[in-house]
Every structure is written in C-alpha cells, then in structure tokens.
Design a protein around this motif. Structure first.
Motif, PDB file in Angstrom:
ATOM      1  N   LEU A  97       0.810  -1.181   0.147  1.00  0.00           N
ATOM      2  CA  LEU A  97      -0.042  -0.120  -0.004  1.00  0.00           C
ATOM      3  C   LEU A  97       0.815   1.120  -0.003  1.00  0.00           C
ATOM      4  O   LEU A  97       1.910   1.137   0.910  1.00  0.00           O
ATOM      5  CB  LEU A  97      -0.992   0.013   1.194  1.00  0.00           C
ATOM      6  CG  LEU A  97      -2.330  -0.454   1.234  1.00  0.00           C
ATOM      7  CD1 LEU A  97      -3.063  -0.328   2.572  1.00  0.00           C
ATOM      8  CD2 LEU A  97      -3.148   0.025   0.201  1.00  0.00           C
ATOM      9  N   VAL A  98       0.591   2.078  -0.843  1.00  0.00           N
ATOM     10  CA  VAL A  98       1.426   3.379  -0.751  1.00  0.00           C
ATOM     11  C   VAL A  98       0.587   4.786  -0.246  1.00  0.00           C
ATOM     12  O   VAL A  98      -0.741   4.485  -0.380  1.00  0.00           O
ATOM     13  CB  VAL A  98       1.647   3.850  -2.393  1.00  0.00           C
ATOM     14  CG1 VAL A  98       2.442   4.988  -2.398  1.00  0.00           C
ATOM     15  CG2 VAL A  98       2.151   2.664  -3.048  1.00  0.00           C
ATOM     16  N   ASN A  99       1.138   5.438   0.576  1.00  0.00           N
ATOM     17  CA  ASN A  99       0.364   6.549   1.226  1.00  0.00           C
ATOM     18  C   ASN A  99      -0.223   7.500   0.045  1.00  0.00           C
ATOM     19  O   ASN A  99       0.315   7.582  -0.999  1.00  0.00           O
ATOM     20  CB  ASN A  99       1.141   7.277   2.023  1.00  0.00           C
ATOM     21  CG  ASN A  99       0.563   8.365   2.822  1.00  0.00           C
ATOM     22  OD1 ASN A  99      -0.184   7.942   3.681  1.00  0.00           O
ATOM     23  ND2 ASN A  99       0.760   9.552   2.589  1.00  0.00           N
ATOM     24  N   SER A 100      -1.365   7.687   0.448  1.00  0.00           N
ATOM     25  CA  SER A 100      -2.333   8.794  -0.430  1.00  0.00           C
ATOM     26  C   SER A 100      -2.646   9.817   0.575  1.00  0.00           C
ATOM     27  O   SER A 100      -3.285   9.351   1.995  1.00  0.00           O
ATOM     28  CB  SER A 100      -3.493   8.186  -0.990  1.00  0.00           C
ATOM     29  OG  SER A 100      -4.343   7.302  -0.592  1.00  0.00           O
ATOM     30  N   PRO A 101      -3.255  10.845   0.267  1.00  0.00           N
ATOM     31  CA  PRO A 101      -3.586  11.882   1.248  1.00  0.00           C
ATOM     32  C   PRO A 101      -5.100  11.598   1.637  1.00  0.00           C
ATOM     33  O   PRO A 101      -6.089  10.929   0.884  1.00  0.00           O
ATOM     34  CB  PRO A 101      -3.891  13.105   0.200  1.00  0.00           C
ATOM     35  CG  PRO A 101      -3.307  12.908  -1.138  1.00  0.00           C
ATOM     36  CD  PRO A 101      -2.932  11.376  -0.972  1.00  0.00           C
ATOM     37  N   ALA A 102      -5.555  12.103   2.852  1.00  0.00           N
ATOM     38  CA  ALA A 102      -6.674  11.808   3.328  1.00  0.00           C
ATOM     39  C   ALA A 102      -7.584  12.893   3.255  1.00  0.00           C
ATOM     40  O   ALA A 102      -9.041  12.857   3.441  1.00  0.00           O
ATOM     41  CB  ALA A 102      -6.573  11.518   4.720  1.00  0.00           C
ATOM     42  N   ASP A 103      -7.140  13.931   3.150  1.00  0.00           N
ATOM     43  CA  ASP A 103      -7.686  15.532   3.043  1.00  0.00           C
ATOM     44  C   ASP A 103      -8.718  15.516   1.743  1.00  0.00           C
ATOM     45  O   ASP A 103      -8.027  15.412   0.563  1.00  0.00           O
ATOM     46  CB  ASP A 103      -6.876  16.502   3.073  1.00  0.00           C
ATOM     47  CG  ASP A 103      -7.834  17.763   2.979  1.00  0.00           C
ATOM     48  OD1 ASP A 103      -8.729  17.782   3.972  1.00  0.00           O
ATOM     49  OD2 ASP A 103      -7.177  18.774   2.936  1.00  0.00           O
ATOM     50  N   LEU A 104      -9.927  15.707   1.887  1.00  0.00           N
ATOM     51  CA  LEU A 104     -10.666  15.646   0.682  1.00  0.00           C
ATOM     52  C   LEU A 104     -10.726  16.710  -0.134  1.00  0.00           C
ATOM     53  O   LEU A 104     -10.601  16.802  -1.280  1.00  0.00           O
ATOM     54  CB  LEU A 104     -12.268  15.481   1.298  1.00  0.00           C
ATOM     55  CG  LEU A 104     -12.647  14.476   1.980  1.00  0.00           C
ATOM     56  CD1 LEU A 104     -14.073  14.643   2.294  1.00  0.00           C
ATOM     57  CD2 LEU A 104     -12.708  13.164   1.064  1.00  0.00           C
ATOM     58  N   ASP A 105     -10.329  18.158   0.533  1.00  0.00           N
ATOM     59  CA  ASP A 105      -9.761  19.217  -0.304  1.00  0.00           C
ATOM     60  C   ASP A 105      -8.720  18.964  -1.075  1.00  0.00           C
ATOM     61  O   ASP A 105      -8.697  19.402  -2.156  1.00  0.00           O
ATOM     62  CB  ASP A 105      -9.903  20.254   0.550  1.00  0.00           C
ATOM     63  CG  ASP A 105     -11.074  20.852   1.316  1.00  0.00           C
ATOM     64  OD1 ASP A 105     -12.332  20.608   0.684  1.00  0.00           O
ATOM     65  OD2 ASP A 105     -11.014  21.376   2.426  1.00  0.00           O
TER      66      ASP A 105
END
Length: 173
Positions: free
Chosen positions: A87-95
């Motif tokens: 798994l690769v980190n991806s942003p969690a912020d919807l904006d």
C-alpha cells in the motif's frame, strides 16, 4: 404521630433507599457495558504516514489503514490463500484530493511517487477482483513486529468506477 405511623414512614424510607441503591447499581452496570464495548470496538483509521508517525502508540491495536495499491507488488498464492501487496500512502484530506484532480489522479500520483511511504500488507482469503494497480484499499487488522500489516479485512475501490465518491478518512487521527 403514632408508633404505627412511624414504623410505616421508616419502612417507606428503607424501601426508597433500596430502590435508589438498586437503580444506581443498574446505571453503573449499563455505563460499564457501554464503555467496555465502545473501547473494544474502537479502531484507529489512519493513512500510512499517520501510522508511521504514531509508531508504538498503535501497536497491538485494531487499525484501519487506507492507501493506494501498488500493482507491481501483488503476489497471490492460491494454495494457501495468501495475498501480499504494498500500500502506498495517499492523502486523506478531501480538499487536497479535489485540488489534485480527483481520487484517480491522487492514487496514480501516489503509486508513481518513489518517495511515498509504503506499507507491506498480508491478507489471507480469496483474491478480490478489484485488486489492481492504483485501486484504493482500506485494510483492517494490526501491524506485526516485522512491520508487515496483517489484514483481517480488505476493502477495495476502483477509482474509475467511483470517481465522484471519495470516502471520508480520518485525517484528524
């Protein structure tokens, strides 16, 4: 006040006291059950960067981790039903996801970023059809002493099928 009336008043006070004590014991038992079940079912919902930041704090805890699947790392053993992938980190912020051009673009950038944080995942079970490169995965399980995340549950989301729907992730962790 006659002796009979005093006896009735004392008996009534004793009964009321027993009722109050019994009610408090039932209330305490209910509060204990609610707190115990809530803490047992509570899960951290984190990105991979948040997991790395928390370190030992979340060890031995039930966790939910989200990230992008690196398709080149998918390995499946059909005999043991062992599925391994990164798994690769991806942003969690919807904006942040919207500003980057949508979930599919964010997942693409994450997988193709060699500096992005990665997490090895191991899952036992049938290989899901949606497991492919750049799919969004949400895994539930725990981190092992070897740094591998052992997933009990695996949820996948194909970015091209659900482009408009972005899951709520706990960026506030």
């Amino acid at each position: 006040m006659t002796q009979s009336e005093r006896t009735n008043v004392e008996h009534s006070s004793v009964s009321r006291g027993k009722f109050i004590i019994g009610g408090l014991m039932i209330l305490a038992a209910l509060i204990y059950l609610i707190v115990a079940s809530t803490s047992a079912a509570a899960q951290y919902y984190l990105t991979i960067d948040e997991l790395i930041t928390k370190g030992e704090e979340v060890k031995d805890r039930n966790l939910k981790i989200s990230g992008a699947v690196d398709g080149d790392t998918i390995r499946y053993d059909a005999e043991t039903l062992t599925l391994q992938f990164t798994l690769v980190n991806s942003p969690a912020d919807l904006d942040e996801i919207e500003q980057a051009g949508g979930l599919a673009e964010v997942l693409y950038r994450a997988v193709n970023d060699p500096t992005a944080t990665r997490l090895q995942v191991e899952y036992y079970g049938p290989k899901p059809d949606l497991l492919r490169d750049e799919a969004q995965a949400i895994v539930t399980g725990h981190i092992g002493d070897d740094g591998v995340f052992y997933a009990d549950e695996l949820l996948l989301k194909c970015p091209t099928r659900y482009e408009d729907e972005v899951p709520l992730q706990a960026g506030e962790g």
